[in-house]
Scaffold this motif. Sequence first.
Motif, PDB file in Angstrom:
ATOM      1  N   TYR A 264      42.024  32.622  55.724  1.00 52.20           N
ATOM      2  CA  TYR A 264      41.350  33.229  56.877  1.00 52.20           C
ATOM      3  C   TYR A 264      40.458  34.378  56.418  1.00 52.20           C
ATOM      4  CZ  TYR A 264      40.685  35.039  61.601  1.00 52.20           C
ATOM      5  OH  TYR A 264      40.127  35.459  62.786  1.00 52.20           O
ATOM      6  N   THR A 265      40.963  35.188  55.510  1.00 50.91           N
ATOM      7  CA  THR A 265      40.163  36.291  54.974  1.00 50.91           C
ATOM      8  C   THR A 265      38.938  35.760  54.230  1.00 50.91           C
ATOM      9  OG1 THR A 265      42.185  37.613  54.752  1.00 50.91           O
ATOM     10  CG2 THR A 265      40.243  38.360  53.540  1.00 50.91           C
ATOM     11  N   TYR A 266      39.141  34.721  53.444  1.00 51.71           N
ATOM     12  CA  TYR A 266      38.043  34.136  52.683  1.00 51.71           C
ATOM     13  C   TYR A 266      36.968  33.581  53.622  1.00 51.71           C
ATOM     14  CZ  TYR A 266      35.820  31.472  48.904  1.00 51.71           C
ATOM     15  OH  TYR A 266      34.924  30.979  47.996  1.00 51.71           O
ATOM     16  N   ASN A 267      37.391  32.863  54.664  1.00 49.85           N
ATOM     17  CA  ASN A 267      36.431  32.307  55.619  1.00 49.85           C
ATOM     18  C   ASN A 267      35.752  33.403  56.440  1.00 49.85           C
ATOM     19  OD1 ASN A 267      36.839  29.552  54.976  1.00 49.85           O
ATOM     20  ND2 ASN A 267      38.714  29.522  56.184  1.00 49.85           N
ATOM     21  N   PHE A 268      36.476  34.474  56.737  1.00 48.63           N
ATOM     22  CA  PHE A 268      35.879  35.596  57.457  1.00 48.63           C
ATOM     23  C   PHE A 268      34.747  36.226  56.643  1.00 48.63           C
ATOM     24  CE2 PHE A 268      35.904  40.274  57.687  1.00 48.63           C
ATOM     25  CZ  PHE A 268      35.385  40.444  58.977  1.00 48.63           C
ATOM     26  N   ILE A 269      34.974  36.394  55.356  1.00 50.83           N
ATOM     27  CA  ILE A 269      33.942  36.980  54.497  1.00 50.83           C
ATOM     28  C   ILE A 269      32.710  36.091  54.438  1.00 50.83           C
ATOM     29  CG2 ILE A 269      33.424  37.669  52.120  1.00 50.83           C
ATOM     30  CD1 ILE A 269      36.353  38.487  51.829  1.00 50.83           C
ATOM     31  N   ARG A 270      32.935  34.776  54.334  1.00 50.95           N
ATOM     32  CA  ARG A 270      31.808  33.857  54.199  1.00 50.95           C
ATOM     33  C   ARG A 270      31.062  33.622  55.513  1.00 50.95           C
ATOM     34  NH1 ARG A 270      30.622  29.999  50.969  1.00 50.95           N
ATOM     35  NH2 ARG A 270      30.653  28.549  52.739  1.00 50.95           N
ATOM     36  N   PHE A 463      27.635  35.168  49.377  1.00 53.97           N
ATOM     37  CA  PHE A 463      28.200  36.225  48.522  1.00 53.97           C
ATOM     38  C   PHE A 463      28.643  35.630  47.186  1.00 53.97           C
ATOM     39  CE2 PHE A 463      29.452  39.260  52.173  1.00 53.97           C
ATOM     40  CZ  PHE A 463      28.256  39.963  52.007  1.00 53.97           C
ATOM     41  N   TYR A 464      27.972  34.573  46.754  1.00 50.11           N
ATOM     42  CA  TYR A 464      28.290  33.852  45.521  1.00 50.11           C
ATOM     43  C   TYR A 464      29.691  33.219  45.557  1.00 50.11           C
ATOM     44  CZ  TYR A 464      24.296  36.581  43.983  1.00 50.11           C
ATOM     45  OH  TYR A 464      23.053  37.161  43.896  1.00 50.11           O
ATOM     46  N   LEU A 465      30.232  33.067  46.754  1.00 51.48           N
ATOM     47  CA  LEU A 465      31.541  32.439  46.911  1.00 51.48           C
ATOM     48  C   LEU A 465      31.363  30.963  47.241  1.00 51.48           C
ATOM     49  CD1 LEU A 465      33.374  35.170  49.043  1.00 51.48           C
ATOM     50  CD2 LEU A 465      33.569  34.768  46.584  1.00 51.48           C
ATOM     51  N   PRO A 466      32.081  30.053  46.576  1.00 51.61           N
ATOM     52  CA  PRO A 466      31.936  28.622  46.847  1.00 51.61           C
ATOM     53  C   PRO A 466      32.504  28.268  48.212  1.00 51.61           C
ATOM     54  CG  PRO A 466      33.737  28.995  45.326  1.00 51.61           C
ATOM     55  CD  PRO A 466      33.070  30.329  45.517  1.00 51.61           C
TER      56      PRO A 466
END
Length: 525
Positions: A264-270, A463-466
């Motif tokens: 959830y945190t990862y998807n929130f950032i993206r 943010f360079y995140l896949p």
Amino acid sequence: MAAEAQDKQGSCPTIPNKNCGKLLEEDSAAHSTQARAMSGEMDKPLISCHLVDSDGSLAEVPNKAPKVGILGSGDFARSLATRLVGSGFSVVVGSRNPKRTAGLFPSLARVTFQEEAVSSPEVIFVALFREHYSSLCGLSDQLAGKILVDVSNPTEQEHLRHHQSNAEYLASLFPTCTVVKAFNVVSAWTLQAGPRDGNRQVPICSDQPEAKRTISEMAHAMGFMPLDMGSLALAREVEAMPLRLLPSWKVPTLLALGLFVCFYTYNFIRDVLQPYVRENKNKFYKLPVSVVNTTLPCVAYVLLSLVYLPGVLAAALQLWRGTKYQRFPDWLDHWLQHRKQIGLLSFFCAMMHALYSFCMPLRRSHRYDLVNMALKQVLANKSHIWEEEEVWRMEIYLSLGVLALGMLSLLAVTSLPSIANSLNWREFSFVQSTLGFVALMLSTLHTLTYGWTRAFQESHYKFYLPPTFTLTLFLPCVIILVKIFFLLPCFSRRLTRIRRGWEKDGAVKFILPADHVQGEKTSHV
């Protein structure tokens, strides 16, 4: 009073003695037939008009039935009396105010004062809280030599505060009695409705084997499965059983919650933070539905992978050791034992993902997006925006998702005790192992179809995140490749021999014939 009751039951003033004795024999036979019929229907609810409704009188019960005493008039005591009466026992209930509580008990149960209730029965259930045990000290002489069954449960605070179990405390107050700890894990509802699969077992512990045998026979007659736990010193462990809240679900639930928070945190950032920082777009409205719906399939997919990963690790460990007679490490052994709970949590997340997906078109933001797309199409003078590749991708993606969810539903249903008990070992293993691996394959294809070519497009690296799906694909793909690797003859034959008892550099060795067809698996770790 007991003598008067017997005189009333035995008297027959208008009938000759010979006929009177014949009628008494017929009465006794009828009562025993009724008791056998009621004990044969242990799975049916005992709540009925003639058992629960009482006429308020302190009626006597037949003397031929085994007599059991109950001290207490609470909910559990009433349910226990109902169950005992339905199982063919003669029940005497001791209460401080029998006139007031008699109407709450079955009409076949006799409600009287505590002093009279403990006079004749040899087995007495103490259905009182620990703090009220001392109130029974005045009955010490009458209770001498009798079996006291402690059915109480402490609260969590009381269990931590007292180093002595309730049963041991009761035994210290009545040293001339035999104390048995039993029926504390059974709820009042179970006593009334009848035992079912998961709550049939009744742990029993006592220092006297004869007392344990007596209570075990009673539990069996009531439709339960007695379980000998040993001496009374283990009563504290038995009393701790009802205090545990889903102990086998603790680690899998924490694992699922941890994965959910991370994804959830990862998807929130993206999906939310990156547009806000880079493009100054407010997309926080996605937090309740869109981000959750993106997170749930990731959690379900990873949890499903974690169901089959320990089996792969166990097989690799057996190949490396060359034997099946060495214990797995504790962490791997616990992991193998929690696979059922992890799989059910995976199914739950997949179901929630399906429900959220159905709700996606109902959002107001989705309607606004459709209107904006229509306006852009009109302003751009485009009359046709059909994309053949995208249409095929979504059709295949949705079809694979439905198939994967259906397969997970089958796995979840066969995990239920009532269904699993109706399957033999080969059938259960085929569903959980073979069809489970098919579910993992379908989930992988579903994820790959969702990703399509997005993993190779620079615009999807925020943010360079896949993209999230690329992270979830790593573990399942490794498991699938290793599984296929183990299917090679050089490894599958060796693993089969190990699981059939062969040992590397050991005393037990055998060689399979060249034309031997791989037999039925004996282990599916």
